[in-house]
Design a protein around this motif. Sequence first.
Motif, PDB file in Angstrom:
ATOM      1  N   ILE A 405       6.189   0.560  -6.252  1.00 14.51           N
ATOM      2  CA  ILE A 405       6.619  -0.835  -6.402  1.00 14.51           C
ATOM      3  C   ILE A 405       5.455  -1.754  -6.741  1.00 14.51           C
ATOM      4  CG2 ILE A 405       7.637  -2.800  -5.162  1.00 14.51           C
ATOM      5  CD1 ILE A 405       9.410  -0.746  -3.708  1.00 14.51           C
ATOM      6  N   GLU A 406       4.270  -1.513  -6.177  1.00 17.10           N
ATOM      7  CA  GLU A 406       3.138  -2.395  -6.487  1.00 17.10           C
ATOM      8  C   GLU A 406       2.784  -2.329  -7.973  1.00 17.10           C
ATOM      9  OE1 GLU A 406       1.178   1.560  -5.505  1.00 17.10           O
ATOM     10  OE2 GLU A 406       2.931   0.402  -4.879  1.00 17.10           O
ATOM     11  N   GLU A 407       2.941  -1.148  -8.613  1.00 17.14           N
ATOM     12  CA  GLU A 407       2.633  -1.027 -10.033  1.00 17.14           C
ATOM     13  C   GLU A 407       3.698  -1.706 -10.888  1.00 17.14           C
ATOM     14  OE1 GLU A 407       1.639   2.907 -11.338  1.00 17.14           O
ATOM     15  OE2 GLU A 407       0.405   3.336  -9.574  1.00 17.14           O
ATOM     16  N   MET A 408       4.927  -1.711 -10.403  1.00 11.85           N
ATOM     17  CA  MET A 408       5.979  -2.416 -11.130  1.00 11.85           C
ATOM     18  C   MET A 408       5.752  -3.926 -11.074  1.00 11.85           C
ATOM     19  SD  MET A 408       9.351  -0.142 -10.177  1.00 11.85           S
ATOM     20  CE  MET A 408      10.344  -0.971 -11.405  1.00 11.85           C
ATOM     21  N   VAL A 409       5.406  -4.413  -9.898  1.00 15.48           N
ATOM     22  CA  VAL A 409       5.155  -5.850  -9.747  1.00 15.48           C
ATOM     23  C   VAL A 409       3.933  -6.264 -10.557  1.00 15.48           C
ATOM     24  CG1 VAL A 409       4.516  -7.653  -8.091  1.00 15.48           C
ATOM     25  CG2 VAL A 409       6.272  -5.967  -7.484  1.00 15.48           C
ATOM     26  N   ILE A 663       4.960  -3.937   1.236  1.00 16.79           N
ATOM     27  CA  ILE A 663       5.851  -3.400   0.201  1.00 16.79           C
ATOM     28  C   ILE A 663       5.003  -2.669  -0.837  1.00 16.79           C
ATOM     29  CG2 ILE A 663       7.620  -3.950  -1.499  1.00 16.79           C
ATOM     30  CD1 ILE A 663       8.431  -4.594   1.353  1.00 16.79           C
ATOM     31  N   GLY A 664       5.178  -1.372  -0.943  1.00 22.25           N
ATOM     32  CA  GLY A 664       4.377  -0.580  -1.870  1.00 22.25           C
ATOM     33  C   GLY A 664       2.997  -0.283  -1.324  1.00 22.25           C
ATOM     34  N   TYR A 665       2.089   0.117  -2.206  1.00 23.39           N
ATOM     35  CA  TYR A 665       0.707   0.458  -1.854  1.00 23.39           C
ATOM     36  C   TYR A 665       0.629   1.620  -0.862  1.00 23.39           C
ATOM     37  CZ  TYR A 665      -0.748  -3.909  -4.129  1.00 23.39           C
ATOM     38  OH  TYR A 665      -0.969  -4.925  -5.037  1.00 23.39           O
ATOM     39  N   GLU A 666       1.651   2.457  -0.841  1.00 21.83           N
ATOM     40  CA  GLU A 666       1.647   3.579   0.106  1.00 21.83           C
ATOM     41  C   GLU A 666       0.435   4.488  -0.094  1.00 21.83           C
ATOM     42  OE1 GLU A 666       5.875   2.201   0.147  1.00 21.83           O
ATOM     43  OE2 GLU A 666       4.374   2.544  -1.420  1.00 21.83           O
ATOM     44  N   ASN A 667       0.018   4.667  -1.356  1.00 20.00           N
ATOM     45  CA  ASN A 667      -1.120   5.543  -1.642  1.00 20.00           C
ATOM     46  C   ASN A 667      -2.461   4.817  -1.582  1.00 20.00           C
ATOM     47  OD1 ASN A 667       0.738   7.581  -2.110  1.00 20.00           O
ATOM     48  ND2 ASN A 667       0.828   7.206  -4.313  1.00 20.00           N
ATOM     49  N   ARG A 668      -2.432   3.540  -1.229  1.00 17.73           N
ATOM     50  CA  ARG A 668      -3.666   2.741  -1.199  1.00 17.73           C
ATOM     51  C   ARG A 668      -3.994   2.203   0.189  1.00 17.73           C
ATOM     52  NH1 ARG A 668      -6.271   1.704  -6.155  1.00 17.73           N
ATOM     53  NH2 ARG A 668      -5.163   2.854  -7.766  1.00 17.73           N
ATOM     54  N   LYS A 669      -3.264   2.629   1.188  1.00 11.55           N
ATOM     55  CA  LYS A 669      -3.531   2.134   2.542  1.00 11.55           C
ATOM     56  C   LYS A 669      -4.859   2.684   3.058  1.00 11.55           C
ATOM     57  CE  LYS A 669      -0.264   1.579   5.522  1.00 11.55           C
ATOM     58  NZ  LYS A 669       0.863   1.835   6.470  1.00 11.55           N
ATOM     59  N   LEU A 670      -5.569   1.870   3.810  1.00  8.76           N
ATOM     60  CA  LEU A 670      -6.860   2.252   4.383  1.00  8.76           C
ATOM     61  C   LEU A 670      -6.822   2.102   5.897  1.00  8.76           C
ATOM     62  CD1 LEU A 670      -9.255   0.368   1.910  1.00  8.76           C
ATOM     63  CD2 LEU A 670      -8.665   2.799   1.862  1.00  8.76           C
ATOM     64  N   VAL A 691      -3.484  -9.529  -9.530  1.00  7.12           N
ATOM     65  CA  VAL A 691      -3.014  -8.527  -8.575  1.00  7.12           C
ATOM     66  C   VAL A 691      -2.109  -9.217  -7.569  1.00  7.12           C
ATOM     67  CG1 VAL A 691      -3.665  -6.847  -6.812  1.00  7.12           C
ATOM     68  CG2 VAL A 691      -5.106  -7.144  -8.834  1.00  7.12           C
ATOM     69  N   THR A 692      -0.944  -8.630  -7.322  1.00 11.27           N
ATOM     70  CA  THR A 692       0.023  -9.226  -6.396  1.00 11.27           C
ATOM     71  C   THR A 692       0.426  -8.216  -5.336  1.00 11.27           C
ATOM     72  OG1 THR A 692       0.884 -10.690  -8.118  1.00 11.27           O
ATOM     73  CG2 THR A 692       2.286 -10.332  -6.205  1.00 11.27           C
ATOM     74  N   ALA A 693       0.483  -8.677  -4.089  1.00 13.58           N
ATOM     75  CA  ALA A 693       0.951  -7.848  -2.976  1.00 13.58           C
ATOM     76  C   ALA A 693       2.006  -8.628  -2.196  1.00 13.58           C
ATOM     77  CB  ALA A 693      -0.218  -7.467  -2.060  1.00 13.58           C
ATOM     78  N   LEU A 694       3.010  -7.899  -1.665  1.00 13.20           N
ATOM     79  CA  LEU A 694       4.112  -8.513  -0.919  1.00 13.20           C
ATOM     80  C   LEU A 694       4.199  -7.909   0.473  1.00 13.20           C
ATOM     81  CD1 LEU A 694       6.875  -8.467  -3.700  1.00 13.20           C
ATOM     82  CD2 LEU A 694       5.554 -10.461  -2.947  1.00 13.20           C
ATOM     83  N   TYR A 695       4.340  -8.769   1.466  1.00 11.99           N
ATOM     84  CA  TYR A 695       4.605  -8.347   2.844  1.00 11.99           C
ATOM     85  C   TYR A 695       5.974  -8.883   3.261  1.00 11.99           C
ATOM     86  CZ  TYR A 695      -0.039  -6.552   4.148  1.00 11.99           C
ATOM     87  OH  TYR A 695      -1.188  -5.800   4.275  1.00 11.99           O
ATOM     88  N   GLU A 696       6.811  -8.003   3.819  1.00 10.72           N
ATOM     89  CA  GLU A 696       8.078  -8.447   4.397  1.00 10.72           C
ATOM     90  C   GLU A 696       7.847  -8.697   5.886  1.00 10.72           C
ATOM     91  OE1 GLU A 696      12.789  -7.107   4.838  1.00 10.72           O
ATOM     92  OE2 GLU A 696      11.363  -5.814   3.759  1.00 10.72           O
ATOM     93  N   ILE A 697       8.281  -9.854   6.366  1.00 12.49           N
ATOM     94  CA  ILE A 697       7.975 -10.285   7.736  1.00 12.49           C
ATOM     95  C   ILE A 697       9.262 -10.588   8.500  1.00 12.49           C
ATOM     96  CG2 ILE A 697       6.919 -12.151   9.100  1.00 12.49           C
ATOM     97  CD1 ILE A 697       4.766 -12.311   6.920  1.00 12.49           C
ATOM     98  N   ILE A 698       9.303 -10.076   9.726  1.00 11.55           N
ATOM     99  CA  ILE A 698      10.387 -10.445  10.642  1.00 11.55           C
ATOM    100  C   ILE A 698       9.828 -11.510  11.586  1.00 11.55           C
ATOM    101  CG2 ILE A 698      12.016  -9.643  12.390  1.00 11.55           C
ATOM    102  CD1 ILE A 698      11.790  -6.844  11.205  1.00 11.55           C
ATOM    103  N   PRO A 699      10.284 -12.742  11.463  1.00 12.02           N
ATOM    104  CA  PRO A 699       9.754 -13.827  12.328  1.00 12.02           C
ATOM    105  C   PRO A 699       9.981 -13.535  13.811  1.00 12.02           C
ATOM    106  CG  PRO A 699      10.970 -14.732  10.475  1.00 12.02           C
ATOM    107  CD  PRO A 699      11.243 -13.254  10.473  1.00 12.02           C
TER     108      PRO A 699
END
Length: 822
Positions: A405-409, A663-670, A691-699
């Motif tokens: 997904i990160e590459e699509m975005v 969201i995404g970046y599964e192969n880039r986590k450190l 470069v764009t990254a997305l975080y989904e958050i539960i308040p």
Amino acid sequence: MENNHIDQQFNEASRLSEEPTVFPGFEKVWTKVEEKLDLKKEKKRMIPLWLPYGIAASLVIGMGAFYFMNKKESVDSFKPVIAEDTNLRGPVSKTDIAKIDSTITNNIKKEKNTVKPIEKLAANATPEPAKSSDQVHQPVISEYQSEKDKNDAIFSSRKAGHQTDINFIKKKDTSESTKEIEEIVVTALGIKRIEKSVSSSNTITTTTLNGLPQSMVYSSLQGTVQGLQITASGSGSVRNQGDNIMNNNSVGYLNENKIMIRGISSVTAENKALYVINGVVAEEEVFKSLDPNKIESMNVLKGNSAVAMYGNKAANGVIVVTTKSLSGKEKRKLKKLQKEIDKQKQISPVTHYDESYDAFVENPFELTHSQPLSTFSIDVDNASYSNVRRMVNNGQVVDKNAVRIEEMVNYFKYDYPQPKNGEPFSINTEYNDSPWNPKHKLLRIGLQGKNLPMDQLPASNLVFLIDVSGSMDAENKLPLLKSSFKVLLNQLRPVDKVGIVVYAGSAGMVLPPTSAFEKDKIIEALDHLQAGGSTAGGAGIELAYKLAQENFVKEGNNRVIIATDGDFNVGISSTSDLKTLIEDKRKSGVFLTCLGFGMGNYKDNTLETLADKGNGNYAYIDNMQEANKFLGKEFAGSMYAIAKDVKIQIEFNPEYVKSYRLIGYENRKLKNEDFVNDKIDAGELGSGHTVTALYEIIPADVKSDFIPKENDLKYTKSRSSKEFGDELATIKFRYKRPDGDTSREISQIVKNVDDRISSASPDFKFASSVAWFGLVVRNSGLITKKDLSDIENLAKQGKNKDEEGYRSEFIRLIESYKAIQK
């Protein structure tokens, strides 16, 4: 008398022609025979058991005798025959003899005048095809040939194992002074054996190779003849393969370069497919013996689906054959087999191709109070989007592991402001509603790389590493690759240099580093490339980096650009070995760009590994539009790095964030501790890149089914974070300059706001729609809304200006995907 001998012959013939006298008592004997026949009584007779067989044997013997009699007659018919006149009686007068003698003499003279010599007829006559089967299968020999000529002709037609065409003179009843020779095809006696071979005919002349560097010779020959591998003799990669290279073979020399030609076996005992006929595993011989007219259907299973059903013996694929006229039991077995095949198709969608993708599990939700930190490397690759686009446009089921997904975005550019205060990039955030999960929120983090004018870009030392193996022999591979590199050449300046290295069974340099001012010379070298042979990708990488290091430009842009389908099969080919190799090469200061081409045997996992571990980026070129985008319009961002090892770490405030997921970046986590470790590799950012990254958050005040279960902790107590006001999170960035070894850190605060999606920016809406589409295609289990029409509407709201038309194309892609899902 002059004709006494003729007189004696006719007297003798007259005597022999007289009818013999019937013996005495003939009539009496015949009368008794007739009486016996008349008085004979009919008796009931039994047919002996041997009678039918006797009759059959008699017929065979009779037909054989008749055949040889006919053969004898056909040969004897060419012999001179003295006519017998049965009407002559008594002695022949001298007058009759004189008439006969005169007639014979005149006939002989007439024949001499009408028949020409064989040599002249053969020179002037035009052959005409034989008109009867007898003429085709038997030699026709002229009456006027000598007996020796006849025997020679028959002997030449009986040479075993040959098919001979012999033209003989055939006498015709015609008054014309010229004769036409009929073409007679004579086949050998016995069994006729015909050997067939498949070959390609290609002529290589000195003109073809004229002007090419010595190092280009074998690569120009490579692929010219299918089924042959042409390599440099004594190549290290060839020797390492353990091939038997006979020292006593004659070795050809061309410009003092040794050329080795050897055959390539495409199918061996180790890579044969498994055959399943009517649900039962069968031998290859059984498959080959099947009558094609009795085959109802044939399926080919490859990859994970084949192995899942039949184990490792199906690693090279399964050929599933169904024949006609099945029994009820066979039909039930096949019905069960078809259900299993359909099930495996859903589990492993790519069944008609041998494409490879690394499997991964999407990032889960994390509890903030137990895991407040999230760390990852940036990813500027965009290969996943164009690859998924290709699958959808082809009506193909999309492999979920191809969806990153990160590459699509990041395929799309966003309107982020340019950096200030001398920083290489700017940091931008936006916090709004999540479109796919009600009550959840979405945090967008955007980086904008600094735009460097073309005249300020450092000099480039580029090495094109081109795969010319047999697997690249397709229109959407090597030909598209050549056209794509020509787009790149148009962006270069005279100060920039280009070298070309190719690899197939081994690696070789085609063009030494050459100024882009000599563009015609570089294009000529590209145009001479042809595909053929195996794929020694590891050897190619070694040679390309060696060439780049030998011509290293200090404070310049030193880069290897590899173009391939990723199907390495000789030498270093495993993912782990390639990872080790490329990690070692990145220490040289040479950057890497990976360009993927083709389909069917495409190895996405190989190219992704190379790009991730080699200070590189990765794009998939499926058409010239994509080549123009990545290598033309985005040339600077793709080829010139302004920062390397860029890492992002975000710390969430549990006061406002109960749970989150990346969201995404599964192969880039450190690991969190890797953030401050300068030895850990991370992604590169190019000039003008976003470069764009997305975080989904539960308040914190939201109840959700996706919140992980909490563990009661005895010693760890959460402390109040109200002292930080409305801070939602703190984002930290670390990066190195392209030629540096020490990282720098910058940070930015994200405020907690209560905005709604209706007030979101067009970029937020569009980036959210692309991520949403990817989650649906991956069949994510962490989203509740999956309506493609909702995704399409959100994308249309975020279309904005769209000067290049890429966002409009994405909207059409959603429509196409909707169509193939019906």
